[in-house]
Design an enzyme around this catalytic site. Structure first.
Site, short mmCIF file in Angstrom:
data_model
loop_
_atom_site.label_atom_id
_atom_site.label_comp_id
_atom_site.label_asym_id
_atom_site.label_seq_id
_atom_site.Cartn_x
_atom_site.Cartn_y
_atom_site.Cartn_z
N SER A 168 43.70 21.17 -15.89
CA SER A 168 43.05 20.71 -14.51
C SER A 168 42.06 20.93 -14.88
O SER A 168 40.26 21.93 -15.97
CB SER A 168 42.99 22.00 -14.06
OG SER A 168 41.70 22.28 -13.24
N GLY A 169 40.34 20.04 -14.82
CA GLY A 169 39.49 19.73 -15.00
C GLY A 169 38.36 21.21 -14.47
O GLY A 169 37.58 21.30 -14.73
N LEU A 170 39.03 21.07 -13.19
CA LEU A 170 38.18 22.08 -12.48
C LEU A 170 37.86 23.12 -13.09
O LEU A 170 38.08 24.27 -13.62
CB LEU A 170 38.67 22.11 -11.06
CG LEU A 170 38.44 23.79 -10.44
CD1 LEU A 170 36.55 23.96 -10.47
CD2 LEU A 170 38.82 23.40 -8.36
N ASP B 189 32.45 21.59 -12.19
CA ASP B 189 33.44 20.61 -12.49
C ASP B 189 32.30 19.08 -12.33
O ASP B 189 33.06 18.43 -10.84
CB ASP B 189 34.65 20.65 -11.29
CG ASP B 189 35.69 20.00 -11.66
OD1 ASP B 189 35.73 19.48 -12.59
OD2 ASP B 189 36.27 19.88 -10.48
N ASP C 223 43.73 16.41 -16.75
CA ASP C 223 43.04 15.77 -15.59
C ASP C 223 42.21 15.11 -16.61
O ASP C 223 40.83 15.91 -16.58
CB ASP C 223 43.11 16.79 -14.69
CG ASP C 223 41.25 16.92 -13.69
OD1 ASP C 223 41.15 15.74 -13.38
OD2 ASP C 223 40.70 17.28 -13.17
N ASP D 209 39.24 13.08 -15.21
CA ASP D 209 38.48 13.01 -14.74
C ASP D 209 38.17 11.49 -13.95
O ASP D 209 39.19 10.53 -14.22
CB ASP D 209 37.09 13.15 -15.31
CG ASP D 209 36.46 15.01 -15.28
OD1 ASP D 209 37.96 15.40 -13.78
OD2 ASP D 209 35.83 15.80 -15.68
N GLU E 7 40.82 8.95 -12.38
CA GLU E 7 40.36 8.90 -11.01
C GLU E 7 39.21 7.72 -10.48
O GLU E 7 38.69 7.75 -11.57
CB GLU E 7 39.82 10.15 -10.47
CG GLU E 7 38.99 11.19 -10.83
CD GLU E 7 38.59 12.50 -10.20
OE1 GLU E 7 39.40 13.43 -11.05
OE2 GLU E 7 37.72 12.40 -9.96
N LYS F 150 31.25 12.38 -12.59
CA LYS F 150 32.59 13.14 -11.03
C LYS F 150 31.63 14.50 -10.39
O LYS F 150 31.20 15.11 -11.31
CB LYS F 150 33.51 12.66 -11.59
CG LYS F 150 34.43 13.76 -12.02
CD LYS F 150 33.76 15.46 -12.26
CE LYS F 150 35.07 15.78 -11.27
NZ LYS F 150 36.28 16.29 -11.67
N ASN G 47 33.73 17.47 -8.31
CA ASN G 47 35.12 17.88 -7.77
C ASN G 47 35.31 17.37 -6.79
O ASN G 47 34.96 17.16 -5.41
CB ASN G 47 35.90 19.26 -7.42
CG ASN G 47 36.54 19.96 -7.69
OD1 ASN G 47 36.86 20.11 -6.14
ND2 ASN G 47 37.44 20.12 -8.64
N SER G 48 37.10 16.75 -6.00
CA SER G 48 37.04 16.32 -4.90
C SER G 48 36.48 17.30 -3.26
O SER G 48 36.27 16.73 -2.03
CB SER G 48 38.67 15.51 -4.82
OG SER G 48 38.46 15.30 -6.35
N ARG H 134 44.37 8.03 -9.90
CA ARG H 134 44.93 9.04 -9.03
C ARG H 134 43.49 7.94 -7.50
O ARG H 134 42.36 7.67 -8.33
CB ARG H 134 43.64 10.47 -9.40
CG ARG H 134 42.98 10.79 -8.26
CD ARG H 134 42.61 12.13 -8.80
NE ARG H 134 42.27 13.17 -8.29
CZ ARG H 134 41.57 13.92 -9.00
NH1 ARG H 134 41.99 15.42 -9.69
NH2 ARG H 134 40.83 14.99 -7.46
N HIS I 296 45.03 12.06 -3.43
CA HIS I 296 44.63 13.14 -3.71
C HIS I 296 44.46 13.36 -2.22
O HIS I 296 43.49 12.16 -0.98
CB HIS I 296 43.29 13.12 -4.14
CG HIS I 296 43.17 14.75 -4.74
ND1 HIS I 296 44.09 15.94 -4.19
CD2 HIS I 296 42.36 15.33 -5.07
CE1 HIS I 296 43.08 16.73 -4.67
NE2 HIS I 296 42.20 16.54 -4.85
C1 SPV Z 1 41.64 19.75 -10.73
O1 SPV Z 1 42.27 20.38 -11.08
O2 SPV Z 1 40.70 19.71 -11.17
C2 SPV Z 1 41.82 18.66 -9.88
C3 SPV Z 1 42.09 18.98 -8.89
O3 SPV Z 1 41.42 17.96 -10.54
S1 SPV Z 1 41.83 19.18 -7.41
O4 SPV Z 1 40.86 20.43 -8.16
O5 SPV Z 1 42.14 19.83 -6.17
O6 SPV Z 1 40.73 17.70 -6.91
MG MG Z 2 39.95 17.74 -11.72
#
Ligand code: SPV
Ligand code: MG
Length: 540
Positions: free
Chosen positions: A45-47, A57, A84, A86, A113, A119, A121-122, A158, A189
């Site tokens: 996971s990027g986050l 993130d 992930d 990004d 994505e 980027k 975070n979503s 994504r 997502h």
């Molecule tokens: C992550 O885990 O970094 C993701 C998923 O990209 S989310 O944080 O849900 O966007």
């Molecule tokens: Mg991410």
């Protein structure tokens, strides 16, 4: 056993007919915990990785920092990691390099994505996030696919259209284009707390390619509903970092407030458990296999005698302390012992005992050295006997291999015998060794036993096989034999005159097997002034 590549494992997860699950990890230890729990794959996971670095993130951690962390995660596990990635950290060219580097570090796939670099975070102001141009993003997917060398490496596209508020038809249009461009799966997502838009997408998508979801916000959706919708892979995206953070906050607060560990010790992982996760067991097995075993051999060194033939040289010190080439005989001997890992050293002093001032040795003193001979000296060190020990004279100079070979020779008691009987340089009274076989090399290591030691070559009709050089290696039962023999010999009227050869002869008479290790020269027993000249060979 053939190992299934991580890329193949990930492809199997994506393409299986079952609903599969992967869990987030953000460093080596969390990755290994995810594997231990039974998961078949890891979400890089990027986050979470940004969070564990303590940054946002927003591509604040560089992509190489991410890839370095992935390497630790991959090394710690045998299951595949889907990164992930990004936006792919730039344009098509950055994506190409990313794929190459990921494959080099055994990362099984990457998810990119359709947003713009850098980027966000979503779940942070999703509506405001600009999406990538469709064609540009398709080019990035193609560039990635063209760069992989393992056919099973997976690129998941994504779709962020729902996050950015564009609705289902845009999401479907983009997904179709990415699928067309070669994506191995589509991650759709959503930031909605209900699964409706995901389920609607899944229905319209209708299994055109593997479908991946991240139900962080719509977590209350029953898994059965996801299964029914034909989802292929669920990513539990951030739950390891969140559980770690919650635990760390609680523990740090408790320790801070209580100024003690008493309230946390039983609630946290034991240090042993951490060792286990780090694979400490494997290292300790490897150490047994590859590291030279630390020797627990004790050396008992007889250094009580003056060495009368050396005259004024031993006026104020025992023979062991005369200097040859700038070092004392005993110092040299100890150096040689330490070189082969023997550090437990007992020196039995007698004559001018105070002159033996060598550090890191245990000194035993035979006060009776004037009236007693070697066995009297030896018993002074009986408390220091060990199940693995060397007993040796202090006036020996020898090549290192002699010691090494002696301690590697099997036997309860092993003596080193020099078969070079023609040595013209022998001084003092040699200990002629009569052995069960002469030294007929090769074969090199022979099974030879000692029959008798004698100060004279004429004592027995058979010619001797060599000289005992004054060194023996003793093991557990050999030690017991020696201890018992010393008790018996102590009763003898002539105990004060007995020397080490008498002890060995006594043991042979009792039927004990004394093993012989043959050498051919390369040693010197310093007895007389002339030996000092010859010592040069050993003092370089
Ligand atoms: C992550 O885990 O970094 C993701 C998923 O990209 S989310 O944080 O849900 O966007
Ligand atoms: Mg991410």
């Amino acid at each position: 056993m053939s190992v299934i590549s991580k890329c193949r494992q990930l492809r199997t997860l994506l393409e299986s007919n079952e609903l599969e699950f992967i869990l987030e990890a953000h460093n080596g230890i969390s990755a290994s915990i995810v594997e231990s729990a039974g998961f078949k794959g890891i979400w890089g996971s990027g986050l979470s990785m940004s969070a564990q670095f303590g940054v946002r993130d927003n591509n604040e951690a560089s992509w190489t920092q991410v890839v370095d962390m992935l390497e630790f995660m991959s090394d710690a596990t045998t299951i595949p990691i889907l990164l992930d990635g990004d936006t792919g950290y730039g344009n098509f060219n950055n994506m190409r390099r990313l794929v190459v580097k990921l494959e080099q570090r055994d990362i099984a796939g990457v998810c990119i994505e359709d947003k713009q670099f850098p980027k966000t975070n979503s779940f942070i102001d999703g509506n405001k996030q600009p999406l990538a141009d469709i064609d540009e993003f398709c080019g990035k997917i193609k560039a990635g696919k063209d760069s992989q060398t393992d056919d099973d490496f997976c690129i998941v596209a994504r779709v962020e259209a729902l996050i950015a508020g564009w609705g289902l038809s845009t999401a479907l249009k983009r997904a179709a284009a990415y699928h067309q461009a070669g994506a191995d799966g589509i991650l759709i997502h959503s930031k909605s707390s209900r699964p409706d838009e995901i389920l609607a997408f899944a229905e319209e998508w209708a299994g055109r390619s593997p479908l991946v979801i991240v139900p962080t916000k719509y977590y209350s959706t029953p898994t059965a509903a996801l299964r029914k919708a034909g989802i292929d892979l669920v990513i539990w995206a951030n739950h390891m970092i969140r559980t770690a953070v919650a635990a760390m906050e609680k523990t740090s607060r408790t320790i801070y407030e209580s100024e003690s560990l008493i309230d946390v010790e039983d609630k946290i992982a034991s240090v042993e458990h951490i060792f286990k996760l780090q694979g400490a067991d494997e290292l300790s097995k490897a150490q047994d296999k590859y590291l030279a075993q630390k020797s627990d051999i004790h050396a008992i060194i007889l250094a009580a005698s003056r060495g009368n033939e050396l005259y004024e040289l031993t006026h104020d010190k025992p023979k062991a302390m005369i200097s040859i080439g700038g070092k004392t005989l005993l110092g040299r001997l100890i150096e040689g012992l330490k070189k082969v890992g023997i550090n437990n050293l007992t020196v039995i002093a007698g004559y001018k005992a105070e002159a033996i001032d060598i550090p890191d040795i245990e000194k035993c003193i035979n006060d009776d050295y004037a009236s007693g001979d070697e066995l009297k000296t030896l018993v002074c060190a009986q408390d220091n006997f060990n199940d693995d020990m060397l007993i040796l004279y202090s006036d020996l100079l020898f090549r290192e291999y002699i010691l090494r070979d002696l301690i590697e020779t099997e036997g309860e008691i092993v003596v080193t015998v020099d078969s070079a009987l023609d040595n013209p340089n022998m001084t003092g009274t040699p200990d002629y060794a009569y052995c069960s076989k002469d030294d007929d090399r090769p074969p090199f290591m022979q099974d030879v036993t000692l029959t008798r030691l004698s100060p004279s070559a004429d004592a027995i009709a058979q010619p001797p096989s060599g000289y005992w050089i004054g060194m023996m290696c003793v093991r557990k039962r050999g030690r017991q034999w020696i201890e018992a023999a010393l008790e018996e010999l102590k009763q003898a009227a002539n105990f004060n005159e007995l020397i080490l050869p008498d002890l060995l002869n006594h043991l042979i008479q009792q039927g004990r097997l004394i093993q012989v290790h043959y050498i051919n020269g390369h040693w010197l027993d310093v007895n007389a002034l002339i030996d000092l000249d010859r010592a040069g060979d050993f003092t370089q």
